[in-house]
Motif scaffolding. Structure first.
Motif, mmCIF file in Angstrom:
data_model
loop_
_atom_site.group_PDB
_atom_site.id
_atom_site.type_symbol
_atom_site.label_atom_id
_atom_site.label_comp_id
_atom_site.label_asym_id
_atom_site.label_seq_id
_atom_site.Cartn_x
_atom_site.Cartn_y
_atom_site.Cartn_z
ATOM 1 N N ASN A 285 0.803 -1.224 0.000
ATOM 2 C CA ASN A 285 0.000 0.000 0.000
ATOM 3 C C ASN A 285 0.836 1.273 0.000
ATOM 4 O OD1 ASN A 285 -2.899 -0.773 0.123
ATOM 5 N ND2 ASN A 285 -2.246 -1.873 1.948
ATOM 6 N N PHE A 286 2.158 1.155 0.149
ATOM 7 C CA PHE A 286 2.989 2.358 0.213
ATOM 8 C C PHE A 286 3.092 3.008 -1.161
ATOM 9 C CE2 PHE A 286 7.088 4.659 0.311
ATOM 10 C CZ PHE A 286 6.802 5.519 1.352
ATOM 11 N N ARG A 287 2.834 4.322 -1.226
ATOM 12 C CA ARG A 287 2.829 5.038 -2.507
ATOM 13 C C ARG A 287 3.936 6.077 -2.601
ATOM 14 N NH1 ARG A 287 0.318 1.282 -3.193
ATOM 15 N NH2 ARG A 287 -1.823 1.015 -3.917
ATOM 16 N N GLY A 288 4.699 6.271 -1.526
ATOM 17 C CA GLY A 288 5.758 7.268 -1.569
ATOM 18 C C GLY A 288 5.252 8.685 -1.607
ATOM 19 N N SER A 289 4.013 8.900 -1.157
ATOM 20 C CA SER A 289 3.400 10.221 -1.226
ATOM 21 C C SER A 289 4.069 11.187 -0.258
ATOM 22 C CB SER A 289 1.910 10.108 -0.891
ATOM 23 O OG SER A 289 1.344 11.376 -0.697
ATOM 24 N N ALA A 290 4.161 12.437 -0.678
ATOM 25 C CA ALA A 290 4.711 13.481 0.192
ATOM 26 C C ALA A 290 3.813 13.739 1.389
ATOM 27 C CB ALA A 290 4.905 14.764 -0.601
ATOM 28 N N ARG A 291 2.547 13.288 1.302
ATOM 29 C CA ARG A 291 1.603 13.495 2.401
ATOM 30 C C ARG A 291 1.762 12.470 3.515
ATOM 31 N NH1 ARG A 291 -1.642 14.072 -2.134
ATOM 32 N NH2 ARG A 291 -2.543 11.999 -1.794
ATOM 33 N N LYS A 296 7.073 13.592 5.869
ATOM 34 C CA LYS A 296 6.914 14.928 6.435
ATOM 35 C C LYS A 296 7.983 15.226 7.481
ATOM 36 C CE LYS A 296 1.899 15.299 5.777
ATOM 37 N NZ LYS A 296 0.590 15.394 6.485
ATOM 38 N N VAL A 297 8.515 14.161 8.125
ATOM 39 C CA VAL A 297 9.523 14.378 9.165
ATOM 40 C C VAL A 297 10.885 14.624 8.517
ATOM 41 C CG1 VAL A 297 8.275 12.896 10.768
ATOM 42 C CG2 VAL A 297 10.118 11.922 9.386
#
Length: 368
Positions: A285-291, A296-297
């Motif tokens: 399920n990991f998409r590498g989204s910036a969100r 974010k950290v």
């Protein structure tokens, strides 16, 4: 090219089944719904736009949610599973038990549904063909209606002079439901079509007489949920493998500082992921989204988390569920290193599921 037969929104549902997939078969029960109920359910059930769904290509598979399968892909595990389910429903229909009471559907002790999927069954004849179709939906605990009070607005005919003809409402009725469940009408997981075509003795290319041809096709609208419902994780493994490869090719980076991931022995890493369904979900399920929280950290914050994880081993050695080898390391050039031993904590970082209890300062990793 074979054409996928789509289930139309207006097609009449003939039967409704609930089922759960086991290792080698299906646990199935039938719902006793009258013709009016089936007609109403047929009219309300919605399907995604299948025209935008692409054919499945395992060699070029990306982590997209939906795909189509045609008759020339009938050996795929997806069509085999759907064909087996269809066979079960057709061949054992008369012996499938009716769902008689709520306890047959829901285990009050375990607080779990005994079935996790619904199959709407369709049967039709067109000229020289007989067609069977299924639409599959997820059955969820959130759909349970237990000890509910519902307001019912009863519409009446305009000819009834005792009622306001403008509103068309006779009265508001309070309906009490002790136990029940909402049948799904949207978020279709999959559709399947099996067509038997009578060729009336037509010659095949080899010159032999062929009286009947079977054509199957399917559309998977939710690839991850399909694997869950049918207890087969081929697409999930492919998705997880794609994620690892994107880390290796530096297409996926982590933290706001966009650091790279260094994978040691990717085959063993993938093997460990594939052996645990929760880990498989995390990577698939990991998409590498910036969100996502991990992106974010900052790098400094990530390093601080890894230090905290290592300190916990030293300070609470008796209660910890992991050892130093399970904590991902950072390389000298600020790459996070993923090994076969650190998969669980790495996955927890991806999903922001490293939990520290405030009162006891215990650290919990859900995959260990």
């Amino acid at each position: 090219m074979d054409k996928v037969e789509e289930i139309e929104e207006t097609k009449q549902i003939d039967k409704v089944f609930v089922f759960r997939t086991n290792q080698s078969n299906f646990d199935v029960s039938k719902l006793d719904i009258d013709d009016d109920g089936l007609k109403s359910l047929s009219q309300r059930t919605e399907f995604p736009d299948s025209n935008r769904v692409k054919l499945l290509n395992m060699e070029e598979l990306e982590n997209r949610k939906s795909y189509k399968l045609l008759n020339n892909q009938r050996d795929s595990y997806q069509l085999k599973k759907l064909r087996d389910l269809m066979n079960t429903l057709i061949e054992t229909d008369e012996s499938i038990e009716l769902l008689k009471k709520f306890s047959d559907l829901y285990d009050q002790t375990q607080k779990e549904l005994k079935y996790n999927a619904v199959a709407y069954f369709y049967h039709s004849h067109h000229n020289n063909s007989e067609q069977f179709q299924l639409s599959i939906f997820n059955l969820k605990k959130s759909q349970i209606l237990s000890n509910k009070e519902l307001l019912m607005f009863n519409k009446i005919k305009i000819a009834d002079t005792q009622i306001d003809p403008v509103t068309g409402v006779r009265e508001i009725e309070l309906l009490s439901i002790d136990d029940g469940i909402n049948l799904p009408e949207s978020d279709c997981v999959s559709t399947f079509s099996l067509k038997n075509i009578d060729n009336q003795g037509a010659n095949t290319e080899s010159g032999e007489m062929e009286t009947e041809k079977e054509v199957v096709s399917g559309t998977i609208f939710d690839a991850i949920k399909f694997d869950d419902l049918f207890n087969d994780f081929g697409i999930k493994r492919k998705y997880a493998d794609n994620v690892l490869k994107k880390f290796q090719k530096k297409k996926f980076k982590l933290t706001a500082d966009e650091i790279n991931v260094q994978i040691e022995n990717s085959e063993k890493v993938l093997s460990n992921i594939s052996d645990n369904t929760k880990l498989l979900d995390a990577f698939a399920n990991f998409r590498g989204s910036a969100r996502s929280t991990i992106n974010k950290v900052s790098l400094v914050e990530l390093k601080a988390v890894l230090v905290t994880l290592k300190k916990y081993i030293t300070n609470d050695a008796e209660s910890t569920t992991y050892t130093a080898i399970n904590v991902p390391e950072m390389s000298d050039d600020d790459k996070i290193i993923l090994t076969e031993h650190s998969v669980a904590i790495f996955a927890a970082l991806l999903e922001n599921k490293v939990i520290e209890r405030l009162l006891t300062h215990e650290i919990n990793i859900p995959y260990l």
